[in-house]
Design an enzyme around this catalytic site. Structure first.
Site, PDB file in Angstrom:
ATOM      1  N   ARG A  23      -2.469 -10.275  -1.371  1.00  0.00           N
ATOM      2  CA  ARG A  23      -1.285 -11.019  -0.944  1.00  0.00           C
ATOM      3  C   ARG A  23      -0.031 -10.166  -1.112  1.00  0.00           C
ATOM      4  O   ARG A  23       0.840 -10.162  -0.233  1.00  0.00           O
ATOM      5  CB  ARG A  23      -1.148 -12.319  -1.741  1.00  0.00           C
ATOM      6  CG  ARG A  23      -2.177 -13.374  -1.395  1.00  0.00           C
ATOM      7  CD  ARG A  23      -1.879 -14.687  -2.090  1.00  0.00           C
ATOM      8  NE  ARG A  23      -0.643 -15.280  -1.613  1.00  0.00           N
ATOM      9  CZ  ARG A  23       0.011 -16.265  -2.245  1.00  0.00           C
ATOM     10  NH1 ARG A  23      -0.449 -16.716  -3.395  1.00  0.00           N
ATOM     11  NH2 ARG A  23       1.122 -16.758  -1.743  1.00  0.00           N
ATOM     12  N   CYS A  67       6.011 -14.751  -8.341  1.00  0.00           N
ATOM     13  CA  CYS A  67       4.651 -14.945  -7.824  1.00  0.00           C
ATOM     14  C   CYS A  67       4.795 -15.568  -6.447  1.00  0.00           C
ATOM     15  O   CYS A  67       5.683 -15.197  -5.691  1.00  0.00           O
ATOM     16  CB  CYS A  67       3.833 -15.811  -8.781  1.00  0.00           C
ATOM     17  SG  CYS A  67       4.551 -17.443  -9.082  1.00  0.00           S
TER      18      CYS A  67
END
Length: 300
Positions: free
Chosen positions: A200, A258
Site C-alpha cells: 500500500r 497510516c
C-alpha cells in the site's frame, strides 16, 4: 509487569490483568458482571471488513467486566469531512462516553482487541492519553492471549457505575494536521513514518482509499514488524530498529501515520514501549491526505 504495582501505561500481560481483576473483587450479580470503579477493561474489537462484527463478538464473549468501544461510533466522528476515514471524535462527546463507561481520572484502564492491539485497542489507548489519562495500557496479545492462558469469558451484560464526563479535553497539540505535514515536506527524511503494509505504501494496491501511494519523503514501517506471535516484540529489539528510522530526528519530532489514523496509534505504542517517547500522530493519515487532489503523492 507486576500485578501488585499498577499503574500500567503501555502494555499489561494477561497474568497481571487477571491478578488485578481478582484484587478489584469483580463480582457477578444476577448473572451480570459488576465492574470495579478502580479498574476498567474495554473491549475494542473491530473489523474494517465487517464494522458490525466487533459488537457481535463482544455480545458473544468478552473478558468479564469489560465494556465495549466501537471504532466508528465511539472512537471516531464519521460526520467530520476532509479528515480521512476515521476522524477524531468530538472532545466533549468522548469525555461523556468515558463517564458512561465508568472511567474517571483515577481509573486504571486496560484495552484489548482480538489480538495484537492494532484494531482498535491502541486507538483508544491514544485517545485516552490525548484527554490526559495516563493509567491506560493495551492487553498484550488481546483476547486471544487471555483465552490461551485459560482465563474465562463472559457473555452477560455488564453493569457499570456511570460517572460524570471525564474532566479533560483532547490535546490537539499532540495531533498533527495535514497543513503541518505539508509544511515539513522539505525536511530530511526520518520525521514521518507510515505504518501501512509495504504494497500500500508503494502504491501497488489500494483497497480502501481513493488514491494509491504515500506522502513524499515518508519512511515505511509496517506496524506488523513490531509484533511477534500477536504480541509486541521486546523493547530493546524495537528500539534497535525504530531509532535508526528517525535518521537523527528526536522521537518528539517524529510524526506517525497510516491509512486512517488507527494503526499509527499501534506504531506509537511500539515507540513508547521502546522508550522513544514524544512522537505524535497524523490523525487524518493517508485517507485524509489523499482526499485533497492538490497534495503531492509519491509511489514506489
Amino acid at each position: 509487569m507486576n500485578p501488585s504495582n499498577p499503574p500500567w501505561t503501555t502494555l499489561v500481560d494477561v497474568t497481571s490483568l487477571a491478578a488485578a481483576m481478582r484484587a478489584a473483587n469483580l463480582q457477578v450479580v444476577d448473572a451480570r458482571a459488576v465492574a470495579s470503579t478502580a479498574l476498567r477493561v474495554v473491549d475494542a474489537r473491530f473489523s474494517l471488513a465487517d464494522p458490525h462484527s466487533g459488537a457481535a463478538q463482544y455480545a458473544e464473549a468478552h473478558i468479564p467486566g469489560a465494556v465495549h468501544a466501537d471504532l466508528n461510533r465511539d472512537l471516531s466522528d464519521l460526520g467530520r469531512q476532509g479528515h480521512g476515514r476515521h476522524p477524531l471524535p468530538d472532545s466533549a462527546e468522548f469525555a461523556a462516553r468515558l463517564g458512561r463507561w465508568g472511567i474517571g481520572p483515577q481509573t486504571q484502564v486496560v484495552v484489548y482487541d482480538a489480538g495484537d492491539g492494532s484494531m482498535a485497542a491502541a486507538r483508544l489507548w491514544w485517545l485516552l492519553r490525548l484527554i490526559g489519562h495516563r493509567n491506560v495500557a493495551v492487553l498484550d496479545g488481546g483476547l486471544a492471549a487471555w483465552q490461551a492462558a485459560g482465563h474465562g469469558v463472559d457473555a452477560g451484560a455488564v453493569e457499570v457505575p456511570v460517572l460524570a464526563p471525564y474532566p479533560g479535553q483532547l490535546d490537539m497539540a499532540q495531533v498533527v494536521s495535514a497543513d503541518e505535514v505539508q509544511a515539513r515536506l522539505s525536511q530530511p527524511a526520518g520525521w514521518l513514518l507510515d505504518a501501512r503494509a509495504r504494497e500500500r505504501y508503494r502504491g501497488e494496491v489500494e483497497p480502501l482509499d481513493r488514491v494509491a501511494g504515500h506522502v513524499p519523503g515518508a519512511v515505511n514501517r509496517p506496524f506488523a514488524m513490531n509484533l511477534r506471535d500477536g504480541r509486541l516484540r521486546p523493547a530493546a529489539e524495537l528500539r534497535a530498529e525504530l531509532l535508526p528510522l528517525l535518521a537523527g530526528h528526536a522521537p518528539e519530532q517524529a510524526v506517525l501515520m497510516c491509512g486512517s489514523g488507527v494503526t499509527a496509534c499501534h506504531l506509537l505504542l511500539a515507540f513508547e514501549h521502546a522508550g522513544l517517547q514524544g512522537a505524535r500522530v497524523f490523525a487524518d493519515s493517508w485517507s485524509g491526505w489523499s482526499s485533497n487532489t492538490e497534495r503531492p503523492v509519491a509511489v514506489g
